[in-house]
Scaffold this motif. Structure first.
Motif, PDB file in Angstrom:
ATOM      1  N   SER A  17       6.672 -22.961 -61.090  1.00  0.00           N
ATOM      2  CA  SER A  17       7.030 -24.377 -60.918  1.00  0.00           C
ATOM      3  C   SER A  17       6.051 -25.302 -61.623  1.00  0.00           C
ATOM      4  CB  SER A  17       7.114 -24.738 -59.428  1.00  0.00           C
ATOM      5  OG  SER A  17       5.822 -24.799 -58.859  1.00  0.00           O
ATOM      6  N   GLN A  18       4.850 -24.812 -61.888  1.00  0.00           N
ATOM      7  CA  GLN A  18       3.839 -25.628 -62.576  1.00  0.00           C
ATOM      8  C   GLN A  18       3.745 -25.314 -64.066  1.00  0.00           C
ATOM      9  OE1 GLN A  18       2.213 -28.161 -60.982  1.00  0.00           O
ATOM     10  NE2 GLN A  18       3.684 -27.594 -59.399  1.00  0.00           N
ATOM     11  N   LEU A  19       4.615 -24.456 -64.553  1.00  0.00           N
ATOM     12  CA  LEU A  19       4.544 -24.009 -65.945  1.00  0.00           C
ATOM     13  C   LEU A  19       4.854 -25.122 -66.937  1.00  0.00           C
ATOM     14  CD1 LEU A  19       3.960 -21.552 -67.685  1.00  0.00           C
ATOM     15  CD2 LEU A  19       6.353 -20.915 -67.487  1.00  0.00           C
ATOM     16  N   VAL A  20       5.845 -25.936 -66.642  1.00  0.00           N
ATOM     17  CA  VAL A  20       6.217 -27.024 -67.548  1.00  0.00           C
ATOM     18  C   VAL A  20       5.549 -28.297 -67.040  1.00  0.00           C
ATOM     19  CG1 VAL A  20       8.111 -28.324 -68.563  1.00  0.00           C
ATOM     20  CG2 VAL A  20       8.392 -25.891 -68.104  1.00  0.00           C
ATOM     21  N   GLN A  21       4.479 -28.651 -67.691  1.00  0.00           N
ATOM     22  CA  GLN A  21       3.666 -29.803 -67.302  1.00  0.00           C
ATOM     23  C   GLN A  21       3.476 -30.725 -68.505  1.00  0.00           C
ATOM     24  OE1 GLN A  21       1.981 -30.656 -64.368  1.00  0.00           O
ATOM     25  NE2 GLN A  21       3.120 -29.034 -63.340  1.00  0.00           N
ATOM     26  N   ASN A  22       3.185 -31.971 -68.230  1.00  0.00           N
ATOM     27  CA  ASN A  22       2.811 -32.893 -69.310  1.00  0.00           C
ATOM     28  C   ASN A  22       1.423 -32.546 -69.839  1.00  0.00           C
ATOM     29  OD1 ASN A  22       5.192 -34.321 -69.132  1.00  0.00           O
ATOM     30  ND2 ASN A  22       4.382 -35.748 -67.624  1.00  0.00           N
ATOM     31  N   ASP A  23       0.611 -31.940 -68.976  1.00  0.00           N
ATOM     32  CA  ASP A  23      -0.741 -31.562 -69.360  1.00  0.00           C
ATOM     33  C   ASP A  23      -0.713 -30.172 -69.994  1.00  0.00           C
ATOM     34  OD1 ASP A  23      -3.529 -31.498 -69.578  1.00  0.00           O
ATOM     35  OD2 ASP A  23      -3.744 -30.633 -67.577  1.00  0.00           O
ATOM     36  N   ARG A  24      -0.952 -30.110 -71.277  1.00  0.00           N
ATOM     37  CA  ARG A  24      -0.893 -28.846 -72.039  1.00  0.00           C
ATOM     38  C   ARG A  24      -1.901 -27.821 -71.514  1.00  0.00           C
ATOM     39  NH1 ARG A  24       1.861 -25.124 -74.373  1.00  0.00           N
ATOM     40  NH2 ARG A  24       0.958 -24.240 -76.225  1.00  0.00           N
ATOM     41  N   ASP A  25      -3.085 -28.274 -71.085  1.00  0.00           N
ATOM     42  CA  ASP A  25      -4.099 -27.351 -70.562  1.00  0.00           C
ATOM     43  C   ASP A  25      -3.603 -26.624 -69.319  1.00  0.00           C
ATOM     44  OD1 ASP A  25      -5.850 -27.984 -72.600  1.00  0.00           O
ATOM     45  OD2 ASP A  25      -6.941 -29.478 -71.426  1.00  0.00           O
ATOM     46  N   THR A  26      -2.932 -27.347 -68.424  1.00  0.00           N
ATOM     47  CA  THR A  26      -2.385 -26.727 -67.213  1.00  0.00           C
ATOM     48  C   THR A  26      -1.339 -25.687 -67.584  1.00  0.00           C
ATOM     49  OG1 THR A  26      -2.768 -28.749 -65.948  1.00  0.00           O
ATOM     50  CG2 THR A  26      -1.190 -27.173 -65.021  1.00  0.00           C
ATOM     51  N   THR A  27      -0.469 -26.039 -68.518  1.00  0.00           N
ATOM     52  CA  THR A  27       0.561 -25.100 -68.970  1.00  0.00           C
ATOM     53  C   THR A  27      -0.072 -23.832 -69.524  1.00  0.00           C
ATOM     54  OG1 THR A  27       2.123 -26.878 -69.429  1.00  0.00           O
ATOM     55  CG2 THR A  27       2.513 -24.792 -70.551  1.00  0.00           C
ATOM     56  N   LEU A  28      -1.113 -23.968 -70.344  1.00  0.00           N
ATOM     57  CA  LEU A  28      -1.772 -22.803 -70.943  1.00  0.00           C
ATOM     58  C   LEU A  28      -2.432 -21.919 -69.889  1.00  0.00           C
ATOM     59  CD1 LEU A  28      -3.347 -24.347 -74.177  1.00  0.00           C
ATOM     60  CD2 LEU A  28      -1.439 -22.734 -74.017  1.00  0.00           C
ATOM     61  N   ILE A  29      -3.071 -22.540 -68.903  1.00  0.00           N
ATOM     62  CA  ILE A  29      -3.725 -21.768 -67.843  1.00  0.00           C
ATOM     63  C   ILE A  29      -2.688 -21.003 -67.025  1.00  0.00           C
ATOM     64  CG2 ILE A  29      -5.018 -21.948 -65.671  1.00  0.00           C
ATOM     65  CD1 ILE A  29      -6.557 -24.299 -67.048  1.00  0.00           C
ATOM     66  N   VAL A  30      -1.620 -21.685 -66.630  1.00  0.00           N
ATOM     67  CA  VAL A  30      -0.567 -21.036 -65.845  1.00  0.00           C
ATOM     68  C   VAL A  30       0.077 -19.923 -66.659  1.00  0.00           C
ATOM     69  CG1 VAL A  30       1.676 -21.372 -64.724  1.00  0.00           C
ATOM     70  CG2 VAL A  30      -0.149 -23.039 -64.380  1.00  0.00           C
ATOM     71  N   GLN A  31       0.302 -20.169 -67.938  1.00  0.00           N
ATOM     72  CA  GLN A  31       0.903 -19.158 -68.808  1.00  0.00           C
ATOM     73  C   GLN A  31       0.002 -17.917 -68.893  1.00  0.00           C
ATOM     74  OE1 GLN A  31       1.849 -20.734 -72.669  1.00  0.00           O
ATOM     75  NE2 GLN A  31       3.223 -19.062 -73.155  1.00  0.00           N
ATOM     76  N   LYS A  32      -1.299 -18.102 -69.042  1.00  0.00           N
ATOM     77  CA  LYS A  32      -2.235 -16.969 -69.097  1.00  0.00           C
ATOM     78  C   LYS A  32      -2.236 -16.188 -67.790  1.00  0.00           C
ATOM     79  CE  LYS A  32      -5.413 -18.764 -72.576  1.00  0.00           C
ATOM     80  NZ  LYS A  32      -6.777 -19.255 -72.847  1.00  0.00           N
ATOM     81  N   ILE A  33      -2.163 -16.894 -66.679  1.00  0.00           N
ATOM     82  CA  ILE A  33      -2.118 -16.224 -65.377  1.00  0.00           C
ATOM     83  C   ILE A  33      -0.850 -15.376 -65.270  1.00  0.00           C
ATOM     84  CG2 ILE A  33      -1.854 -16.584 -62.877  1.00  0.00           C
ATOM     85  CD1 ILE A  33      -3.699 -19.075 -63.243  1.00  0.00           C
ATOM     86  N   LEU A  34       0.287 -15.927 -65.688  1.00  0.00           N
ATOM     87  CA  LEU A  34       1.553 -15.187 -65.595  1.00  0.00           C
ATOM     88  C   LEU A  34       1.569 -13.988 -66.536  1.00  0.00           C
ATOM     89  CD1 LEU A  34       4.051 -18.150 -65.135  1.00  0.00           C
ATOM     90  CD2 LEU A  34       3.316 -16.486 -63.415  1.00  0.00           C
ATOM     91  N   VAL A  35       0.954 -14.112 -67.698  1.00  0.00           N
ATOM     92  CA  VAL A  35       0.831 -12.963 -68.614  1.00  0.00           C
ATOM     93  C   VAL A  35      -0.009 -11.881 -67.941  1.00  0.00           C
ATOM     94  CG1 VAL A  35      -0.176 -12.153 -70.796  1.00  0.00           C
ATOM     95  CG2 VAL A  35       1.179 -14.253 -70.752  1.00  0.00           C
ATOM     96  N   ARG A  36      -1.078 -12.292 -67.315  1.00  0.00           N
ATOM     97  CA  ARG A  36      -1.966 -11.348 -66.625  1.00  0.00           C
ATOM     98  C   ARG A  36      -1.228 -10.622 -65.499  1.00  0.00           C
ATOM     99  NH1 ARG A  36      -7.058 -13.648 -63.579  1.00  0.00           N
ATOM    100  NH2 ARG A  36      -7.113 -12.023 -62.033  1.00  0.00           N
TER     101      ARG A  36
END
Length: 195
Positions: A17-36
């Protein structure tokens, strides 16, 4: 990195639910967590993340594709080719199921025949998307436990060639998947402390 992947696995819906954010840094962090998480628990996490690849939102589809692609790269770099192929072929299986769900058929149809799903690996490599196979084991709450899911997991063997079409406007389908009785969990990933 100190938080174990299993803790993130239980929070996949909140993370997505937090993957699509206006803040690119948040998106990248969440994306890395989901990849992990997908790299650590591919057989289970793929089902929780599959809807991203089938989303109507192009951004979610792109992010979902990146998550699966990056997890696949992780397996290739670790020479775990069976898991890399599982991640790759999950897209084909998801498409098969999505196309089946969208198939409208004839109005009075109560049953339809389907061709079997074919992939580079057999269906028996996939854990069925059922609660018993996808839920973290209560025993895994112990800090030293490495068994986050039941040791014996069912594996899909084949889909029934006949699919029941329910009687409603949306025409939902009832697909039976025959499973191989529980088999010992394959050692699929290495987890050095925190992974």
């Amino acid at each position: 990195k100190k938080i174990h992947s299993a803790a993130y696995y239980t929070a996949i819906p909140q993370l997505v639910s937090q993957l699509v954010q206006n803040d690119r840094d948040t998106t990248l962090i969440v994306q890395k967590i989901l990849v992990r998480v997908l790299s650590k628990f591919p057989e289970q996490a793929m089902w929780h993340l599959a809807w991203l690849k089938g989303s109507k939102d192009a951004v979610r589809v792109r992010l979902g594709d990146e998550i699966f692609r990056n997890a696949q790269k992780t397996f290739v770099m670790a020479s775990q080719m069976q898991m890399a192929t599982l991640i790759q072929e999950s897209g084909s299986l998801f498409k098969f199921l999505k196309d089946l769900a969208r198939h409208t058929g004839e109005k009075s149809m109560s049953q339809m025949s389907i061709k079997p799903w074919k992939g580079q690996i057999g269906l028996h490599h996939f854990v069925p998307p059922v609660q018993a196979a996808l839920s973290v084991s209560p025993l895994s709450t112990c800090i030293h436990s490495k068994d986050y899911f039941p040791r014996v997991l069912p594996r899909m063997r084949v889909f029934c060639s006949k699919v029941a079409v329910m009687t409603s406007k949306a025409k939902p389908k009832k697909l039976k998947a025959f499973a191989v009785p529980g088999t010992w969990k394959h050692a699929n990933t290495n987890d050095n402390n925190t992974s």
